[in-house]
Design an enzyme around this catalytic site. Structure first.
Site, PDB file in Angstrom:
ATOM      1  NE  ARG A  14       1.810  -0.315  -9.639  1.00 43.93           N
ATOM      2  CZ  ARG A  14       2.484  -0.463 -10.785  1.00 43.93           C
ATOM      3  NH1 ARG A  14       3.709   0.020 -10.900  1.00 43.93           N
ATOM      4  NH2 ARG A  14       1.920  -1.071 -11.808  1.00 43.93           N
ATOM      5  CE1 TYR A 157       5.021   3.972 -22.898  1.00 43.22           C
ATOM      6  CE2 TYR A 157       6.771   5.375 -23.750  1.00 43.22           C
ATOM      7  CZ  TYR A 157       5.797   5.117 -22.806  1.00 43.22           C
ATOM      8  OH  TYR A 157       5.578   6.017 -21.784  1.00 43.22           O
ATOM      9  CB  ALA A 159       3.461   3.340 -32.568  1.00 43.38           C
ATOM     10  CE  LYS A 161       2.415   6.424 -23.122  1.00 41.56           C
ATOM     11  NZ  LYS A 161       1.324   6.611 -22.156  1.00 41.56           N
TER      12      LYS A 161
HETATM   13  N1  LIG Z   1       7.783   6.756 -15.770  1.00 40.99           N
HETATM   14  C1  LIG Z   1       8.198   7.338 -16.870  1.00 40.99           C
HETATM   15  O1  LIG Z   1       9.419   7.479 -17.114  1.00 40.99           O
HETATM   16  C2  LIG Z   1       7.201   7.877 -17.859  1.00 40.99           C
HETATM   17  C3  LIG Z   1       7.677   8.778 -18.828  1.00 40.99           C
HETATM   18  C4  LIG Z   1       6.777   9.296 -19.752  1.00 40.99           C
HETATM   19  C5  LIG Z   1       5.446   8.915 -19.706  1.00 40.99           C
HETATM   20  N2  LIG Z   1       5.017   8.015 -18.767  1.00 40.99           N
HETATM   21  C6  LIG Z   1       3.601   7.649 -18.802  1.00 40.99           C
HETATM   22  O2  LIG Z   1       2.994   8.055 -17.591  1.00 40.99           O
HETATM   23  C7  LIG Z   1       1.931   7.157 -17.247  1.00 40.99           C
HETATM   24  C8  LIG Z   1       2.123   6.653 -15.817  1.00 40.99           C
HETATM   25  O3  LIG Z   1       3.351   5.955 -15.758  1.00 40.99           O
HETATM   26  P1  LIG Z   1       4.050   5.553 -14.384  1.00 40.99           P
HETATM   27  O4  LIG Z   1       5.491   5.803 -14.570  1.00 40.99           O
HETATM   28  O5  LIG Z   1       3.337   6.139 -13.238  1.00 40.99           O
HETATM   29  O6  LIG Z   1       3.830   3.974 -14.438  1.00 40.99           O
HETATM   30  P2  LIG Z   1       3.771   2.908 -13.244  1.00 40.99           P
HETATM   31  O7  LIG Z   1       4.523   3.400 -12.068  1.00 40.99           O
HETATM   32  O8  LIG Z   1       4.145   1.627 -13.872  1.00 40.99           O
HETATM   33  O9  LIG Z   1       2.208   2.904 -12.873  1.00 40.99           O
HETATM   34  C9  LIG Z   1       1.297   2.505 -13.834  1.00 40.99           C
HETATM   35  C10 LIG Z   1      -0.112   2.633 -13.290  1.00 40.99           C
HETATM   36  O10 LIG Z   1      -1.025   2.179 -14.305  1.00 40.99           O
HETATM   37  C11 LIG Z   1      -1.782   1.058 -13.814  1.00 40.99           C
HETATM   38  N3  LIG Z   1      -1.962   0.105 -14.912  1.00 40.99           N
HETATM   39  C12 LIG Z   1      -1.008  -0.424 -15.706  1.00 40.99           C
HETATM   40  N4  LIG Z   1      -1.554  -1.292 -16.582  1.00 40.99           N
HETATM   41  C13 LIG Z   1      -2.882  -1.306 -16.332  1.00 40.99           C
HETATM   42  C14 LIG Z   1      -3.982  -2.014 -16.887  1.00 40.99           C
HETATM   43  N5  LIG Z   1      -3.825  -2.899 -17.866  1.00 40.99           N
HETATM   44  N6  LIG Z   1      -5.215  -1.790 -16.389  1.00 40.99           N
HETATM   45  C15 LIG Z   1      -5.399  -0.912 -15.364  1.00 40.99           C
HETATM   46  N7  LIG Z   1      -4.399  -0.214 -14.808  1.00 40.99           N
HETATM   47  C16 LIG Z   1      -3.150  -0.403 -15.279  1.00 40.99           C
HETATM   48  C17 LIG Z   1      -0.914   0.495 -12.675  1.00 40.99           C
HETATM   49  O11 LIG Z   1      -1.647  -0.220 -11.711  1.00 40.99           O
HETATM   50  P3  LIG Z   1      -1.773  -1.849 -11.733  1.00 40.99           P
HETATM   51  O12 LIG Z   1      -0.436  -2.384 -12.081  1.00 40.99           O
HETATM   52  O13 LIG Z   1      -2.287  -2.243 -10.413  1.00 40.99           O
HETATM   53  O14 LIG Z   1      -2.763  -2.126 -12.806  1.00 40.99           O
HETATM   54  C18 LIG Z   1      -0.352   1.777 -12.064  1.00 40.99           C
HETATM   55  O15 LIG Z   1      -1.312   2.383 -11.242  1.00 40.99           O
HETATM   56  C19 LIG Z   1       1.955   6.063 -18.305  1.00 40.99           C
HETATM   57  O16 LIG Z   1       1.006   6.349 -19.292  1.00 40.99           O
HETATM   58  C20 LIG Z   1       3.358   6.161 -18.885  1.00 40.99           C
HETATM   59  O17 LIG Z   1       3.403   5.685 -20.206  1.00 40.99           O
HETATM   60  C21 LIG Z   1       5.858   7.507 -17.825  1.00 40.99           C
END
Ligand SMILES: NC(=O)c1ccc[n+]([C@@H]2O[C@H](COP(=O)([O-])OP(=O)(O)OC[C@H]3O[C@@H](n4cnc5c(N)ncnc54)[C@H](OP(=O)(O)O)[C@@H]3O)[C@@H](O)[C@H]2O)c1
Length: 271
Positions: A14, A157, A159, A161
């Site tokens: 995702r 969160y 901390a 990162k």
């Molecule tokens: N979206 C933002 O605004 C944002 C901003 C800055 C940084 N980030 C960082 O970017 C990265 C991706 O975020 P995103 O926005 O794409 O998040 P997301 O849409 O919530 O997707 C998270 C992904 O990680 C997987 N995941 C979560 N927990 C897991 C676990 N315990 N074991 C295995 N897989 C896991 C999920 O799949 P399942 O749920 O099926 O496990 C999904 O594929 C993260 O590290 C986030 O901190 C996001």
């Protein structure tokens, strides 16, 4: 398509991870996708197979596991190393965000650290030695703008990162001479499920899009081996503008309270 490069993408089912995995398939990588939900992983695989007419041999491998589970993460890394014998790119995209700082209980704090920091550590611990053996490789890890600038009420969160930034910087310095390039990507709000859960007042179309991160990865991959990019900060234009106007308003307010001192600084500065 015939793939000879291998990429491991956590969070590949995702959001950001899926957009990056898709970009990697387009760039000719055989991808191994990791997430908890097999249903979402299968949907991503199906989408890539259709979009790029992939055959059985080149189709994505799916590993459904919880990155909270240290043993499962280590087993998955061992499986990848022994089955493929090489990894060209490791993208640590999986992550979770849970609001709170001192409001958090220790279990929540530990969970954030296990998924956002310990899992990338375990995967790098298993895969970097393979990259050293094969003569090089690339690692791209998702931190956040919150890994550079902390905001209130998001301390757990942030901390995790900040921790990832530190781990990456250390490894960046340690392994560069062995052909390993490590980059940490630090975006503001990205339009995914995570941001939908806590995006506040910013409309999705004003956020950074997952495809912007995928393009960042493609840009990193386009560099010659003589370049290292330690981190990339991507901000939402709206956030930058809001902060600028808040800073300006503060400056005007300060000037109205300390007119003489302010004007003397401006006069002195113009000399
Ligand atoms: N979206 C933002 O605004 C944002 C901003 C800055 C940084 N980030 C960082 O970017 C990265 C991706 O975020 P995103 O926005 O794409 O998040 P997301 O849409 O919530 O997707 C998270 C992904 O990680 C997987 N995941 C979560 N927990 C897991 C676990 N315990 N074991 C295995 N897989 C896991 C999920 O799949 P399942 O749920 O099926 O496990 C999904 O594929 C993260 O590290 C986030 O901190 C996001």
């Amino acid at each position: 398509m015939d793939f000879d490069r291998i990429a491991v993408v956590t969070g590949g089912s995702r959001g950001i991870g899926k957009a990056v995995a898709r970009e990697l398939v387009e760039c000719g990588y055989q991808v191994i996708l990791i997430a908890r939900s097999m249903k979402n992983l299968e949907a991503a695989k199906e989408e890539f197979m259709r979009a790029y007419s992939l055959s059985g041999k080149n189709s994505p491998e799916l590993l459904a596991l919880d990155l909270l589970d240290e043993k499962k993460v280590t087993e998955a890394a061992e499986h990848i190393v022994s089955k493929y014998g090489r990894v060209d790119l490791l993208f640590n995209g999986a992550g979770i965000s849970i609001p709170g700082t001192l409001e958090q209980d220790v279990e929540t704090f530990d969970t954030l650290f296990a998924v956002n920091l310990r899992a990338p550590f375990l995967l790098m611990k298993a895969i970097i030695p393979l990259m050293v053996k094969q003569g090089g490789g690339r690692i791209i890890n998702m931190a956040s703008r919150n890994g550079k600038v902390a905001v209130s009420k998001l301390g757990g969160y942030s901390a995790s990162k900040f921790g990832l930034m530190g781990l990456d910087e250390s490894l960046y310095r340690e392994f560069s001479s062995q052909g390993i390039s490590i980059t940490t990507v630090c975006p503001g709000w990205v339009n995914t499920d995570m941001a939908a859960g806590e995006g506040g007042s910013m409309p999705p179309e004003k956020m950074i899009q997952p495809e912007d991160i995928a393009k960042t990865v493609r840009w990193l991959l386009s560099m010659t081996p003589s370049v290292r990019v330690m981190d990339v900060l991507l901000e939402c234009a709206g956030d930058v503008e809001k902060r600028a106007s808040v800073e300006l308003a503060k400056l005007y307010e300060l000037r109205s309270r300390h007119r003489e001192e302010f004007d003397s600084i401006i006069v002195d500065g113009s000399k």
